[in-house]
Design an enzyme around this catalytic site. Structure first.
Site, PDB file in Angstrom:
ATOM      1  N   CYS A  15       0.868  -1.186   0.000  1.00  0.00           N
ATOM      2  CA  CYS A  15       0.000   0.000   0.000  1.00  0.00           C
ATOM      3  C   CYS A  15       0.904   1.236   0.000  1.00  0.00           C
ATOM      4  O   CYS A  15       2.127   1.122   0.182  1.00  0.00           O
ATOM      5  CB  CYS A  15      -0.846  -0.005   1.264  1.00  0.00           C
ATOM      6  N   HIS A  43       5.179  -5.526   8.991  1.00  0.00           N
ATOM      7  CA  HIS A  43       5.134  -6.926   9.403  1.00  0.00           C
ATOM      8  C   HIS A  43       5.384  -7.852   8.221  1.00  0.00           C
ATOM      9  O   HIS A  43       4.484  -8.533   7.731  1.00  0.00           O
ATOM     10  CB  HIS A  43       3.787  -7.227  10.079  1.00  0.00           C
ATOM     11  N   HIS A  75       3.141   1.800  11.847  1.00  0.00           N
ATOM     12  CA  HIS A  75       2.024   1.659  12.792  1.00  0.00           C
ATOM     13  C   HIS A  75       1.943   2.829  13.782  1.00  0.00           C
ATOM     14  O   HIS A  75       0.967   2.935  14.517  1.00  0.00           O
ATOM     15  CB  HIS A  75       2.183   0.395  13.638  1.00  0.00           C
ATOM     16  N   GLU A 127      -0.151  -0.711  16.412  1.00  0.00           N
ATOM     17  CA  GLU A 127      -0.964   0.468  16.032  1.00  0.00           C
ATOM     18  C   GLU A 127      -1.989   0.788  17.125  1.00  0.00           C
ATOM     19  O   GLU A 127      -2.193   1.948  17.493  1.00  0.00           O
ATOM     20  CB  GLU A 127      -1.688   0.213  14.704  1.00  0.00           C
ATOM     21  N   THR A 163      -6.957   0.774  11.810  1.00  0.00           N
ATOM     22  CA  THR A 163      -7.131   1.109  10.385  1.00  0.00           C
ATOM     23  C   THR A 163      -7.360  -0.102   9.483  1.00  0.00           C
ATOM     24  O   THR A 163      -8.003   0.021   8.446  1.00  0.00           O
ATOM     25  CB  THR A 163      -5.894   1.870   9.874  1.00  0.00           C
ATOM     26  N   CYS A 195      -8.765   2.207   6.827  1.00  0.00           N
ATOM     27  CA  CYS A 195      -7.859   2.569   5.738  1.00  0.00           C
ATOM     28  C   CYS A 195      -8.484   2.163   4.393  1.00  0.00           C
ATOM     29  O   CYS A 195      -8.849   0.998   4.214  1.00  0.00           O
ATOM     30  CB  CYS A 195      -6.532   1.853   5.968  1.00  0.00           C
ATOM     31  N   SER A 223       1.126 -10.094  10.232  1.00  0.00           N
ATOM     32  CA  SER A 223       0.567  -8.883   9.633  1.00  0.00           C
ATOM     33  C   SER A 223      -0.953  -8.901   9.778  1.00  0.00           C
ATOM     34  O   SER A 223      -1.635  -9.789   9.264  1.00  0.00           O
ATOM     35  CB  SER A 223       0.961  -8.832   8.152  1.00  0.00           C
ATOM     36  N   ASN A 225      -3.311  -6.974   8.520  1.00  0.00           N
ATOM     37  CA  ASN A 225      -4.141  -6.843   7.311  1.00  0.00           C
ATOM     38  C   ASN A 225      -4.067  -8.099   6.442  1.00  0.00           C
ATOM     39  O   ASN A 225      -5.029  -8.431   5.757  1.00  0.00           O
ATOM     40  CB  ASN A 225      -3.791  -5.555   6.552  1.00  0.00           C
TER      41      ASN A 225
HETATM   42  S1  SF4 Z   1      -2.950   2.360   7.309  1.00  0.00           S
HETATM   43 FE1  SF4 Z   1      -3.374   1.580   5.256  1.00  0.00          FE
HETATM   44  S2  SF4 Z   1      -2.011   2.743   3.889  1.00  0.00           S
HETATM   45 FE2  SF4 Z   1      -1.260   3.004   5.985  1.00  0.00          FE
HETATM   46  S3  SF4 Z   1       0.315   1.409   6.246  1.00  0.00           S
HETATM   47 FE3  SF4 Z   1      -1.614   0.594   7.046  1.00  0.00          FE
HETATM   48  S4  SF4 Z   1      -2.520  -0.504   5.302  1.00  0.00           S
HETATM   49 FE4  SF4 Z   1      -0.955   0.858   4.474  1.00  0.00          FE
END
Ligand code: SF4
Length: 286
Positions: A15, A43, A75, A127, A163, A195, A223, A225
């Site tokens: 990203c 991560h 983060h 985060e 996020t 996000c 990780s 996400n």
């Molecule tokens: S908040 Fe979104 S754009 Fe920012 S590092 Fe995390 S996944 Fe990537």
């Protein structure tokens, strides 16, 4: 198996926040020695290993670093940790993602206005630890909306999210919080701190899962996400989260024709391409 089709999600991999963080560290590593990141910068072990080749090491505690340059990960960190860092004789590279920064600002604003802040997120994730710091002393973080009734929240309640959570789960969580605080709350504020980059990857992963007989999610097991992509796809289709192409088992592919590949926001392109090419090799018998 010649008819095997390997399809990538229309949005996957790095990203903008991760690209930005890596670019900042790489640029600094070309100019300076003695750079350390406070925890992994993102991560993903491949990214961390590549930075290590450029002389960038990882420290887990600030006290492990006496001099040099410290890099704050994408983060972000809590205000307490930030002022500790600033109080040391260290150079600082702050790679906090702008999207995380916006979430921190939202948390701070709510806390300053007297709201108890409820964060939808994993309490132990870096985060979320940072967000909790910005959200003041009446803040809580949980993934379980049922827990809210047990928290001692003030009459003004603000809700926001880590996020990288999914939109549908944040919506369901928010509904549960509203039900729990409705009997006593005077004011409720919901801030959408999700996000968009993560949302795009999640939507693309769901679309891919619908069209596939197997989905491979590439990325770090630590990780958030990346884990979320696997969680979203697995109720739809058999899904495997792997960190590298070496983990692919031929048995997964047997009698399957449509294989989908997606990847977390911290997964480098090379890791994705290695997976695609290994899967494609099963089709050609290479
Ligand atoms: S908040 Fe979104 S754009 Fe920012 S590092 Fe995390 S996944 Fe990537």
């Amino acid at each position: 198996m010649a008819e095997l089709e390997v399809r990538k999600a229309r949005e996957l991999g790095f990203c903008f926040g991760v690209r930005r963080a890596i670019k900042l560290i790489e640029a600094a590593a070309k100019e300076h020695q003695g750079i350390a990141t406070l925890g992994p910068i993102v991560h993903n072990q491949l990214v961390v290993a590549r930075l290590a080749q450029m002389g960038v090491r990882v420290v887990n505690e600030l006290d492990q670093l006496r001099d040099g340059i410290i890099a704050i990960a994408s983060h972000g960190v809590s205000p307490e940790l930030l002022s500790k860092i600033q109080g040391r004789q260290l150079g600082v590279i702050d790679t906090t993602c702008p999207t995380v920064r916006s979430a921190q600002k939202a948390a701070k604003k709510l806390a300053e206005a007297g709201f108890g802040v409820v964060i939808f997120g994993e309490e132990t994730h870096p985060e979320v630890k940072g967000l909790l710091g910005w959200a003041g002393n009446k803040a809580v973080a949980t993934l379980d909306g049922e827990e809210i009734a047990g928290f001692d929240l003030p009459r003004r309640v603000g809700i926001l999210s880590q996020t990288t959570q999914s939109r549908s789960q944040f919506t369901a969580f928010t509904n549960r919080v509203i039900l729990a605080v409705a009997p006593y709350a005077q004011e409720l504020r919901i801030i959408n701190t999700l996000c968009q980059e993560t949302q795009k990857r999640q939507e693309a992963a769901l679309e891919l899962a619908e069209k596939s007989e197997l989905v491979i999610v590439v990325g770090g097991r630590n990780s958030a996400n990346t884990q979320r992509l696997a969680e979203l796809c697995s109720p739809i289709v058999e899904t495997h989260l792997i960190e590298s192409a070496d983990e692919i088992e031929q048995a997964w592919i047997a009698r399957r024709q449509r294989i989908g590949v997606t990847a977390g926001a911290s997964t480098p392109d090379e890791a994705i391409e290695e997976v695609v090419s290994k899967l494609s090799s099963f089709a050609t018998g290479a």
